[in-house]
Scaffold this motif. Structure first.
Motif, PDB file in Angstrom:
ATOM      1  N   TRP A   1       0.878  -1.294  -0.036  1.00 53.19           N
ATOM      2  CA  TRP A   1       0.172  -0.160   0.086  1.00 53.19           C
ATOM      3  C   TRP A   1       0.951   1.342  -0.015  1.00 53.19           C
ATOM      4  O   TRP A   1       0.614   2.102  -0.429  1.00 53.19           O
ATOM      5  N   ASP A   2       2.083   1.106   0.697  1.00 48.09           N
ATOM      6  CA  ASP A   2       3.003   2.226   0.548  1.00 48.09           C
ATOM      7  C   ASP A   2       3.254   2.544  -0.706  1.00 48.09           C
ATOM      8  O   ASP A   2       3.625   3.570  -1.033  1.00 48.09           O
ATOM      9  N   VAL A   3       3.542   1.588  -1.538  1.00 45.64           N
ATOM     10  CA  VAL A   3       3.965   1.650  -2.902  1.00 45.64           C
ATOM     11  C   VAL A   3       2.767   2.182  -4.004  1.00 45.64           C
ATOM     12  O   VAL A   3       3.055   3.200  -4.715  1.00 45.64           O
ATOM     13  N   VAL A   4       1.607   1.692  -3.791  1.00 47.77           N
ATOM     14  CA  VAL A   4       0.616   1.872  -4.495  1.00 47.77           C
ATOM     15  C   VAL A   4      -0.133   3.164  -4.140  1.00 47.77           C
ATOM     16  O   VAL A   4      -0.668   3.870  -4.885  1.00 47.77           O
ATOM     17  N   ALA A   5       0.101   3.503  -3.060  1.00 45.50           N
ATOM     18  CA  ALA A   5      -0.437   4.899  -2.299  1.00 45.50           C
ATOM     19  C   ALA A   5      -2.125   4.874  -2.880  1.00 45.50           C
ATOM     20  O   ALA A   5      -2.835   4.079  -2.338  1.00 45.50           O
ATOM     21  N   ALA A   6      -2.347   6.020  -3.647  1.00 41.43           N
ATOM     22  CA  ALA A   6      -4.022   6.542  -3.827  1.00 41.43           C
ATOM     23  C   ALA A   6      -4.648   5.119  -4.539  1.00 41.43           C
ATOM     24  O   ALA A   6      -5.500   5.250  -4.461  1.00 41.43           O
TER      25      ALA A   6
ATOM     26  N   GLY B   1      -4.573   2.364  -4.331  1.00 42.86           N
ATOM     27  CA  GLY B   1      -5.050   1.398  -3.200  1.00 42.86           C
ATOM     28  C   GLY B   1      -6.517   1.607  -2.724  1.00 42.86           C
ATOM     29  O   GLY B   1      -7.139   0.812  -1.972  1.00 42.86           O
ATOM     30  N   PHE B   2      -7.054   2.767  -3.121  1.00 44.28           N
ATOM     31  CA  PHE B   2      -8.340   3.156  -2.784  1.00 44.28           C
ATOM     32  C   PHE B   2      -9.336   3.155  -3.875  1.00 44.28           C
ATOM     33  O   PHE B   2     -10.560   3.313  -3.654  1.00 44.28           O
ATOM     34  N   GLU B   3      -8.848   2.871  -5.083  1.00 47.97           N
ATOM     35  CA  GLU B   3      -9.736   2.896  -6.403  1.00 47.97           C
ATOM     36  C   GLU B   3     -10.914   1.779  -6.258  1.00 47.97           C
ATOM     37  O   GLU B   3     -10.121   0.553  -6.068  1.00 47.97           O
ATOM     38  N   LYS B   4     -12.046   2.219  -6.597  1.00 42.98           N
ATOM     39  CA  LYS B   4     -13.069   1.177  -6.494  1.00 42.98           C
ATOM     40  C   LYS B   4     -12.891   0.019  -7.423  1.00 42.98           C
ATOM     41  O   LYS B   4     -13.483  -1.072  -7.073  1.00 42.98           O
ATOM     42  N   ASP B   5     -12.265   0.151  -8.445  1.00 47.77           N
ATOM     43  CA  ASP B   5     -12.201  -1.120  -9.513  1.00 47.77           C
ATOM     44  C   ASP B   5     -11.013  -1.915  -9.291  1.00 47.77           C
ATOM     45  O   ASP B   5     -10.555  -2.602  -9.952  1.00 47.77           O
ATOM     46  N   THR B   6     -10.201  -1.647  -7.914  1.00 52.44           N
ATOM     47  CA  THR B   6      -8.984  -2.447  -7.782  1.00 52.44           C
ATOM     48  C   THR B   6      -9.411  -3.773  -6.792  1.00 52.44           C
ATOM     49  O   THR B   6     -10.446  -3.295  -6.059  1.00 52.44           O
ATOM     50  N   TYR B   7      -8.719  -4.784  -7.155  1.00 51.46           N
ATOM     51  CA  TYR B   7      -8.848  -5.822  -5.846  1.00 51.46           C
ATOM     52  C   TYR B   7      -8.207  -5.259  -4.675  1.00 51.46           C
ATOM     53  O   TYR B   7      -8.709  -5.502  -3.666  1.00 51.46           O
TER      54      TYR B   7
END
Ligand SMILES: Cc1cc2nc3c(=O)[nH]c(=O)nc-3n(C[C@H](O)[C@H](O)[C@H](O)COP(=O)(O)OP(=O)(O)OC[C@H]3O[C@@H](n4cnc5c(N)ncnc54)[C@H](O)[C@@H]3O)c2cc1C
Length: 566
Positions: free
Chosen positions: A345-350, A352-358
């Motif tokens: 999560w520290d790497v993908v940052a924002a 990781g909040f997107e609704k179409d992601t796993y």
């Protein structure tokens, strides 16, 4: 190296039987055909997964995996774990319907009530799911204090009371419910019985979570319990509860692994393709380190859990080593899963909040697993019981072979009372460490582990500290690392794992040991001798730029290796 992680494009566990492989492939095919857009829509709309359960029924998937030998099937822990990993890869909710079916079946398969067993086998073959009614709103882990009360009514009993946090309680044809008989004191009064969630005296109160899965509160109002519904009475009912949790909690580690694997593919692919200041995000040194640590932790989770399967499958009344490796799978593997997701999560940052992601559901779901089937604390308290014999009194025991032989794991339903844990003996934990003595970070970690033996021998907890669970939990983390390392190395040996990766995993374990030693140092009640010991056992991992680069290349190769069909 991509096949160290489950990749649906290439997945085929050739060490499992053809029917298991067919069902695993069919399940992956079902999810992939449905696609990510639909997966996410159903997730966000918190839609009950009728379509999934219809698929499961049509394939007889739960029936194939969860019918034990005693009623004509085969309960093979290896393929159960593989199936759980696949389900969690696509969503914890799907996994949960399966998990609570396993828990619900536990008291049934352990029962002498042959009619109830036959009924369960029929329901399972028709695609029905099950539920496990142990928890209550007011009592948490304290199952001694049940308020589900059965009162004799001449022909049987009338059950009154509520249960809380009960998965599948909306649909299960058999809910295994734990309670006590009115007026019968202590353990003699305990009872496990099967209830039908569709019976008029069964009130489904609500779903206590906001999710696709149904975690019910239900109330029984004068629910009739006849002899044919009673699964266990007295102390045997309590043992059935604990032994069912023993069977079920092992699965939590595999769910964590499945979640982390899917999240890992999304994270590495995103980071590799994202350009900032004219460079790839994966060119940042701290991003490389974070992703390499996450990968090392994830591979370590898989190695440990894979080897723990062998101990569970080889368990017997004479070999109860699984009773240590099981809670470590539950508690350590699932908390490592949290560390993996935190690092990603520290790497993908924002993103990781997107609704179409796993990822956005993984970030939440990964938190559940350490808390189910007993909290981390409860499991650590259990693990501590094995510490003296494991570290200080190893003995000679037959080596447990790799177990992917398709046998029925019948012992799990005849575990007997969960007592005498402090008497369980272990083979010498040093043996696999010796086999990897030439790997630099295994050698550093071995020094720390030997130090733990010194600590316990020369400055172990005194009488007052022996009741201070806060201090003991810190000690338990250090101990757990040694156990964790043992099975990681055993599996690395059995699978011929690349030594660079073994070194990288132990680079992480050395840093973790140091951190837990500092934690022990900081405990209010730690003695001067314990504080000195702690600081003396902080170690720097053996750095090697070439090895690190080679492992990083393995990690980077995972970018683009898998993406779910849209
Ligand atoms: C999504 C979800 C699904 C679930 N599904 C089911 C289900 O299908 N069937 C079912 O029966 N239950 C189910 N549960 C309940 C679950 O098993 C409990 O949440 C779990 O046992 C912990 O209980 P608790 O959360 O009430 O914590 P509590 O028992 O209230 O614990 C509170 C605190 O005290 C600590 N603690 C308690 N006892 C000890 C001890 N002996 N030693 C050390 N520390 C201790 C805990 O670690 C925790 O920090 C589910 C829970 C959730 C969240």
């Amino acid at each position: 190296m991509t096949d160290l992680l489950l990749n649906p494009r290439t997945y085929d566990p050739t060490d499992l039987d053809p029917e298991a492989r067919r069902l695993l492939a069919a399940t992956i095919g079902w999810f992939e055909a449905r696609g990510k857009t639909e997966l996410k829509r159903a997730h966000h709309e918190r839609e009950w997964y009728d379509d999934f359960l219809t698929f499961i029924a049509s394939e007889k998937a739960f029936a194939t995996f969860l019918t034990p030998g005693s009623v004509g099937g085969c309960w093979d822990t290896a393929r159960i774990c593989a199936f759980g990993e696949v389900l969690a890869f696509y969503g914890l909710g799907y996994w949960y319907a399966w998990q609570v079916t396993i828990l619900g079946l536990g008291p049934v398969w352990q029962s002498d009530n042959e009619a109830a067993k036959a009924r369960a086998a029929t329901i399972l073959s028709q695609g029905g799911v099950f539920a496990f009614g142990l928890s209550e709103k007011a009592h948490g882990a304290d199952i001694y204090t049940t308020d589900m009360v059965l009162t004799p009514d001449g022909s049987g009993f009338r059950a009154n009371g509520s249960k809380y946090y009960i998965g599948n309680g909306n649909v299960a044809a058999m809910v295994s419910v734990f309670g006590r008989i009115a007026g019968v004191p202590g353990a003699q009064g305990y009872v496990f019985f099967a209830a039908d969630s569709q019976h008029p005296s069964y009130e489904l109160v609500k779903n206590v979570v906001s999710s696709q899965m149904y975690v019910s509160e239900f109330t029984l109002h004068d629910y009739p319990v006849q002899a044919q519904d009673v699964l266990h009475t007295g102390a045997a009912a309590f043992d059935a509860a604990l032994n069912t949790v023993n069977i079920g909690k092992f699965n939590l580690g595999f769910a964590s692994i499945g979640i982390c694997e899917h999240a890992f593919y999304e994270a590495i692919t995103h980071a590799e393709n994202r350009i900032l200041y004219g460079k790839r995000v994966t060119d940042f040194p701290h991003v490389r380190q974070g992703l390499t640590d996450a990968y090392a932790r994830l591979v370590a989770m898989k190695l440990f859990a894979d080897r723990a399967i062998d101990y569970v499958r080889s368990a017997s009344a004479d070999d109860r080593r699984y009773l240590l490796f099981n809670p470590v799978t539950k508690m350590k593997v699932t908390t490592q899963g949290e560390r993996v997701i935190d690092g990603l999560w520290d790497v993908v940052a924002a993103k990781g909040f997107e609704k179409d992601t796993y990822f956005e559901q993984a970030a939440m779901d990964i938190r559940a697993l350490p808390k189910l089937e007993g909290t981390v604390h409860v499991n650590m308290a259990l693990v501590l019981k094995f510490l003296p014999n494991y570290l200080l009194a190893p003995t000679t025991l037959p080596e447990v072979p790799r177990r992917r032989d398709g046998a029925d794991d019948d012992f799990l339903f005849h575990q007997g009372p969960a007592r005498g844990l402090g008497k369980v003996r272990f083979a010498n934990w040093r043996t696999p460490y010796d086999a990897f003595a030439d790997v630099p970070n295994v050698a550093v970690f071995r020094e720390q582990a030997e130090g733990l033996v010194d600590l316990l021998t020369n400055a172990g907890p005194d009488a007052e500290q022996a009741t201070d669970l806060d201090l003991l939990l810190a000690l338990g983390e250090l101990f757990t690392l040694v156990v964790y390392g043992q099975l990681i190395l055993e599996q690395a040996g059995l699978s011929g794992l690349d030594r660079d990766l073994v070194d990288q995993i132990f680079d992480v374990l050395v840093r973790d040991f140091s951190a837990y030693a500092v934690d022990l140092h900081g405990k209010a009640s730690s003695t001067k001798a314990q504080q000195l010991w702690a600081l003396e056992h902080v170690r720097k991992p053996a750095a090697a730029a070439d090895r690190y680069d080679r492992v990083w290349q393995q990690v980077r190769d995972l970018a683009g290796a898998y993406e779910m069909r849209p």
